[in-house]
Design an enzyme around this catalytic site. Sequence first.
Site: not given
Length: 292
Positions: A137, A201, A237
């Site tokens: 990430d 995300k 996400k």
Amino acid sequence: MEYANHLNEYAPAQSEAQVAEEVARMKEAARSNENAEVYKFCYSAIDLTTLSCTDSVASVTEFARKAAEFNERFPHIPNVASICIYPSFVETVGLAVDGTPMRITSVAGGFPASQTFLEVKALEVAMAIENGADEVDIVLNVGRMLTGEYDEAANEVEVIRAETDPEVVLKVIIESGALKTPELIRKASLLSMFAGADFVKTSTGKIDVAATPEAAVVMCHAIRDYYEKTGRKVGFKAAGGVRTPQDAVLYYTIVREILGEEWCTTDLFRIGASSAANNLLSAIEGHEVKYF
């Protein structure tokens, strides 16, 4: 590569009023999804996260051990999708979950501010993967987004994507709470996908405004529009501030309503969380559970 010009191929973002109306509809629809089966799915979509300055080899080992042994106590509940930690703990988690199907996620690339040299970002990502990270990430350069340097922001993602093996899942955090407007959130999502993101995300969880249903709506529309043009499915996400079962179900509902049932898999939907894990377990079991 030039990415900004491709933004012109997509419609503008919804207005704030339109987003607010859609969020209200999603909240109403979410009520019918507040049940044990959806709670179980949301639990299975969690990237179980510890990103604290107090993390240590001992604490992360214990954290990972509990996740690895989860199904011994709860065989009727699918386990979390992954454990998410800082890069220096990837090997620690790998040792603790060895022999299990548990995936390892590492934040990297100058997390959480993305304010370091691109070479350092790329090296940190490469080192996390070398140590055993299955998923990484990273944070989109928010400063560049705010000043309109869209190609530069996307090119950083492209460089980092080139440093990863194709099977490594790359999630790009757009820090929606700092971008604020639907238009910037949409642009950041699209640019991340153009540059090779496997997921977009919402947040790092390290600034005041983290995940919001408003940002999720905008991001999921961008994912849908990108898929319709390219045929490539990108995941979503939600992370930062997702604490209650109701929070998790709302994001599940947004994904299901905008992107469809085919996005309701852990390959395309994740929740970055810590406290939400125990809260979802409590909702599933019908009494308070403090496993983690």
